[in-house]
Each structure stands twice: as C-alpha cells, then as structure tokens.
Design an enzyme around this catalytic site. Structure first.
Site, PDB file in Angstrom:
ATOM      1  N   SER A 100       0.877  -1.273   0.028  1.00 61.60           N
ATOM      2  CA  SER A 100      -0.087  -0.038   0.103  1.00 61.60           C
ATOM      3  C   SER A 100       0.949   1.410   0.002  1.00 61.60           C
ATOM      4  O   SER A 100       1.682   1.565  -0.834  1.00 61.60           O
ATOM      5  CB  SER A 100      -0.847  -0.057   1.386  1.00 61.60           C
ATOM      6  OG  SER A 100      -1.916   0.912   1.074  1.00 61.60           O
ATOM      7  N   HIS A 236      -7.863  -5.406   0.387  1.00 61.61           N
ATOM      8  CA  HIS A 236      -6.793  -4.711   0.328  1.00 61.61           C
ATOM      9  C   HIS A 236      -5.552  -5.411   1.275  1.00 61.61           C
ATOM     10  O   HIS A 236      -4.326  -5.029   0.934  1.00 61.61           O
ATOM     11  CB  HIS A 236      -7.243  -3.363   0.938  1.00 61.61           C
ATOM     12  CG  HIS A 236      -6.000  -2.332   1.008  1.00 61.61           C
ATOM     13  ND1 HIS A 236      -5.299  -2.084  -0.337  1.00 61.61           N
ATOM     14  CD2 HIS A 236      -5.191  -1.619   1.913  1.00 61.61           C
ATOM     15  CE1 HIS A 236      -4.418  -1.196  -0.125  1.00 61.61           C
ATOM     16  NE2 HIS A 236      -4.278  -0.725   1.095  1.00 61.61           N
TER      17      HIS A 236
END
Length: 263
Positions: A100, A236
């Site tokens: 990320s 995610h």
C-alpha cells in the site's frame, strides 16, 4: 528477537537467519509498511523467509517505539529518510517489498537508488497499490476528514483488528501517525522519469477497493525489466490469509536473481 541494525532507528530485524546478505550473496529484503502500519507487520514474512534471506523492516517515526518522534507527512520525506537509512546496505543486492503506502515509498527509494547510486534493486515487490501513474486524486480526501472518518476507513479496509479500533485510548495513540500517513499518500504526485531496470512484481487482492487489476498491471510501465503480477483472493489486506504464498513468490524471484544483479 527484535534488533535495531546499523545504529539506525529506522531498521528492524525480527529473526536470526542468514548472514550479511544471506547464502551465496542472496538479496537482503527490506519491507515497507502501509499507512498506519509498523515494522512488526512483517514479522510473519520474516519468519517464513528466515532460512534463505535476511529480512529487514522499516519503522517509520511516530509509532510504536518511535511514538514520540515527529511524523513525516510526505512520501518524499519518507523516501529520503528511508534511502539514507538503507544506503549502507547498498554494497550488496537489496530487494524492496512495500504494501500500500509502503509500495509508493519503496518505488521512490528505488528511483533514488538509480539516480543517486546508479543501482537498481535486485527486485521491487509492490503490493496492494496501483501504479504511480494511475492516480485517483479526486477520491483521496480521507486525511481531510475527522477522526471518525479515518477510523472508518481503517475498518473498511480491515487492516487493523476492529476491537483495537474500538478502544478510545489506542485510537488516540495511533491517530497522529495514521493521519500523517494518509496525508502523505493522498498528496503524492508522481513525477515521470527514467524507468527502473529491475524485475518488478506486483501483488494484489482480487477484491481490493484501492487498486483494480488494471491499475496494478500498469506497474509494468515503470520498469524496463521483467514484470509479473500475482492476484490473490481477498481485499486490500489479502496478505493476512496468504503470507506463505507471498513468501513463495518472493523466494522464487530472489532465488533466480544473480548476486550482481543490482550493480
């Protein structure tokens, strides 16, 4: 065991394992955490790779044992400081893994390696993040919202145990770093430049609201080297269910890398 290396507060090592650069000159793997994350997030990965690779993780200021330090609120600041901390390692092959926000910092560290040292990483692993050239600037305003908006975003992405985020004292402690990290990610602007020359391996969850498959595939445009993409079931933070498979991807790639690949 947690070890601070190179007399630098940025670097952590969680497991004993191979020596300076592992067996037969294998690359040191450096891991970059996500927004709101810390070095300890990569303890599991370190354990899985301990027999074959030296695994290090970065500890950004403003969290855990660096809680009292000023948070850095731009990707450039984070990348500059990380590069300075890692530069002593660059006499041997170094691979970078970022998840990320960490993927953006790892990418910017890689560009600094190329620009300042004339080196490419042995490999760049980018996880849970769209390519730098694929922006969503109109949608990235979480850092401008209130505390409840930040907490709600973390719960939505399932990166932190919901029970932790329901504890007001814990939330108060982590909010400064979380807000600073989101500001860094959401105000980042990619500056086009020469492509990297290293293998770039993109990893993503098939249900990640922050990065579509097409956006992740665009990482291929940022390297002249080999590009591969691995898609895992999950969102995610798909990593939670797939650390072993991710470790296999990393070991497979670094096992093929020549000791002089980063030179």
């Amino acid at each position: 065991m947690t070890e601070t290396l190179l007399d630098d507060v940025w670097i952590r090592r969680y497991h004993d394992g191979p020596g300076t650069h592992g067996p037969a000159g294998s690359a040191t793997l450096v891991c970059f955490p996500h927004a709101g994350g810390s070095a300890s997030y990569f303890s599991t990965l370190s354990g899985l790779l301990r027999s074959s690779h030296r695994v290090l993780a970065l500890q950004y200021p403003g969290r855990q044992d660096r809680l009292r330090e000023r948070c850095l609120s731009t990707i450039d600041e984070l990348a500059d400081e990380a590069f300075n901390a890692l530069e002593p390692l660059m006499g041997g092959p170094v691979a970078l893994f970022g998840h990320s926000m960490g993927a953006m910092i790892a990418f910017e560290v890689a560009t600094r390696m190329k620009r300042r040292r004339g080196l490419d990483p042995a490999a760049l692993f980018v996880s849970g993040r769209r390519a730098p050239s694929r922006d969503r600037h109109d949608d990235e305003i979480v850092h401008l919202g209130g505390d409840s908006a930040l907490v709600a975003e973390m719960k939505r992405l399932s990166g932190t145990d919901a029970r932790v985020l329901d504890d007001p004292e814990v939330v108060e402690m982590i909010l400064p770093a979380l807000r600073s990290d989101y500001r860094a990610v959401e105000t980042y602007r990619y500056r086009p430049g020469p492509r990297l020359g290293c293998p770039t391996i993109a990893l993503t969850g098939d249900d990640d609201p922050k990065a579509s498959a097409d956006e992740v595939d665009a990482w291929r445009d940022h390297t002249s080297g080999e590009f591969r993409m691995h898609v895992f079931p999950g969102g995610h933070f798909y990593l939670k269910e797939h650390w072993t498979a991710v470790a296999d991807v990393i070991a497979g790639q670094l096992g093929r890398a020549r000791p002089d690949q980063s030179r």
